[in-house]
Write an enzyme that holds these catalytic residues in place. Sequence first.
Site, PDB file in Angstrom:
ATOM      1  N   ILE A 129     -17.288 -12.919   6.281  1.00 54.80           N
ATOM      2  CA  ILE A 129     -18.340 -12.003   6.929  1.00 54.80           C
ATOM      3  C   ILE A 129     -19.743 -12.608   7.216  1.00 54.80           C
ATOM      4  O   ILE A 129     -20.361 -13.351   6.172  1.00 54.80           O
ATOM      5  CB  ILE A 129     -18.204 -10.763   6.306  1.00 54.80           C
ATOM      6  CG1 ILE A 129     -18.898  -9.586   6.818  1.00 54.80           C
ATOM      7  CG2 ILE A 129     -18.723 -11.071   4.614  1.00 54.80           C
ATOM      8  CD1 ILE A 129     -18.651  -8.284   6.194  1.00 54.80           C
ATOM      9  N   MET A 131     -23.194 -11.657   8.064  1.00 59.65           N
ATOM     10  CA  MET A 131     -24.433 -10.899   8.470  1.00 59.65           C
ATOM     11  C   MET A 131     -25.760 -11.499   8.139  1.00 59.65           C
ATOM     12  O   MET A 131     -26.771 -11.315   9.345  1.00 59.65           O
ATOM     13  CB  MET A 131     -24.406  -9.646   7.274  1.00 59.65           C
ATOM     14  CG  MET A 131     -23.460  -8.717   7.483  1.00 59.65           C
ATOM     15  SD  MET A 131     -23.529  -7.305   6.413  1.00 59.65           S
ATOM     16  CE  MET A 131     -22.876  -8.019   4.726  1.00 59.65           C
ATOM     17  N   GLU A 247     -18.845  -3.969  -2.137  1.00 54.93           N
ATOM     18  CA  GLU A 247     -19.124  -5.107  -2.538  1.00 54.93           C
ATOM     19  C   GLU A 247     -19.908  -5.289  -3.531  1.00 54.93           C
ATOM     20  O   GLU A 247     -19.732  -6.395  -4.429  1.00 54.93           O
ATOM     21  CB  GLU A 247     -19.775  -5.576  -0.986  1.00 54.93           C
ATOM     22  CG  GLU A 247     -20.286  -7.058  -1.329  1.00 54.93           C
ATOM     23  CD  GLU A 247     -21.158  -7.416   0.007  1.00 54.93           C
ATOM     24  OE1 GLU A 247     -21.827  -8.513   0.063  1.00 54.93           O
ATOM     25  OE2 GLU A 247     -20.964  -6.892   0.915  1.00 54.93           O
ATOM     26  N   GLN A 341     -29.927 -22.050 -24.065  1.00 53.30           N
ATOM     27  CA  GLN A 341     -30.994 -22.733 -25.126  1.00 53.30           C
ATOM     28  C   GLN A 341     -30.164 -22.779 -26.323  1.00 53.30           C
ATOM     29  O   GLN A 341     -30.720 -23.726 -27.096  1.00 53.30           O
ATOM     30  CB  GLN A 341     -31.972 -21.500 -25.289  1.00 53.30           C
ATOM     31  CG  GLN A 341     -33.114 -21.835 -25.874  1.00 53.30           C
ATOM     32  CD  GLN A 341     -34.108 -22.586 -25.435  1.00 53.30           C
ATOM     33  OE1 GLN A 341     -34.130 -22.872 -24.214  1.00 53.30           O
ATOM     34  NE2 GLN A 341     -34.860 -23.283 -26.328  1.00 53.30           N
ATOM     35  N   GLY A 368     -25.416 -10.033  -1.730  1.00 48.34           N
ATOM     36  CA  GLY A 368     -25.121  -8.755  -1.734  1.00 48.34           C
ATOM     37  C   GLY A 368     -26.277  -7.640  -1.920  1.00 48.34           C
ATOM     38  O   GLY A 368     -25.985  -6.591  -2.157  1.00 48.34           O
ATOM     39  N   GLU A 372     -34.466  -6.392  -5.984  1.00 48.07           N
ATOM     40  CA  GLU A 372     -35.710  -5.786  -5.318  1.00 48.07           C
ATOM     41  C   GLU A 372     -35.049  -4.775  -4.469  1.00 48.07           C
ATOM     42  O   GLU A 372     -35.621  -3.666  -4.447  1.00 48.07           O
ATOM     43  CB  GLU A 372     -36.510  -6.523  -4.793  1.00 48.07           C
ATOM     44  CG  GLU A 372     -37.472  -7.431  -5.617  1.00 48.07           C
ATOM     45  CD  GLU A 372     -36.506  -8.861  -5.889  1.00 48.07           C
ATOM     46  OE1 GLU A 372     -36.888  -9.394  -7.437  1.00 48.07           O
ATOM     47  OE2 GLU A 372     -35.774  -9.103  -5.562  1.00 48.07           O
TER      48      GLU A 372
END
Length: 384
Positions: A129, A131, A247, A341, A368, A372
């Site tokens: 797909i 986009m 998704e 670590q 996806g 933010e």
Amino acid sequence: MPTPLRTVYDQDHELFRDSVRSFIETEVAPYDDAWERQGIVDRSLYRAAGKAGLLMFGTPETHGGAGVEDWRFNAVVDEEFARSGYASVGLGIALQNDILGPYMLQSTVDGQKERWLPGLTSGDLIGAIAMSEPGTGSDLSGIRTRAVTDRGGYLVNGSKTFISNGQNADLVLVAVRTSEDPHKGLTLLVVERGMPGFERGRNLEKLGLHGQDTSELHFTDVRVPVENRIGEEDEGFYQLMRYLPQERLSLAVSAVAAAEGVLARTVEYAAQRRAFGKPVGSFQHNRFLLAELRTEVDIARVFIDHCVSLLVRGELTAVQAAKAKWWASELQVRVADRCLQLHGGYGYMREYPVSRAFADARVQTIYGGTTEIMKEIIGRDLGL
């Protein structure tokens, strides 16, 4: 390692889980290093997955599928590939099942189903797909790849980037602009391998997911017949919004399972690796850290399972999916970082699976929809 009591799955799902694990052991594990080096998974993997019944569960029996409309089977596949550490392969399978699949199963008409579903279900066809574009990222309103009507079809011009399965794909669902309205002006077209003017750019070199082919795609006067349009013209944005929650939940499901996998392997390592005459896991700081990570992963697992139940009932909202995606993906990155670590210098060596888990995890907070963007969705729902 014990996990929270899970009620989202029943016996059929757990039996299926066993078959997925067997598939990974026989069809993925022996070849994964080679795929990572060559930067692409062999197409034969998809045909093997199709033969094993791991692709496109909702495809009707008349088109070669099982006709099972239960997304929990998708989730089982996502979990097992992620938990095993074979994220490159798992992403390609999830893209076919969870990201492209809903468009092909629910938004196509009968003739399109007859053309594409058998191949996508058998693995003879690989999907993608498209986009994202250079300069747009998560901003779908900024899409500039354009399609103009021409002789009963469309002429497509533009470029896409960061397209997973971009090299292997036979069918690419492309979001194109058909009018100037930022949202109402998008349409979805299927561009097929071999269409004149459709070219693939380089297979992009990435920090992680080395075995997953990620490409630039270019369209120069690509003639796409109207029969390849998914849904109506100028309705693409609404279709994208309809399927994005699934998704994002798919990514969240994989994120928590990946965190479980790397944490389990690190606990085992911490019990065996010795420093100053003691197992490194026996030092209070390390023991407390592993206790914290185990608790956080268990809490995330309960919430993600709840979201899976909501999706199965048709009740998962975009906001809930955003919460799941950002929290689980950030957790995956944090767990992989802390586990690396605890391995000390060995964690930085490519031969140790934890180094790959660290590199593969980083993109989860980006694709996806970035963390933010997820927080923006949630914040707006608060009325802010």
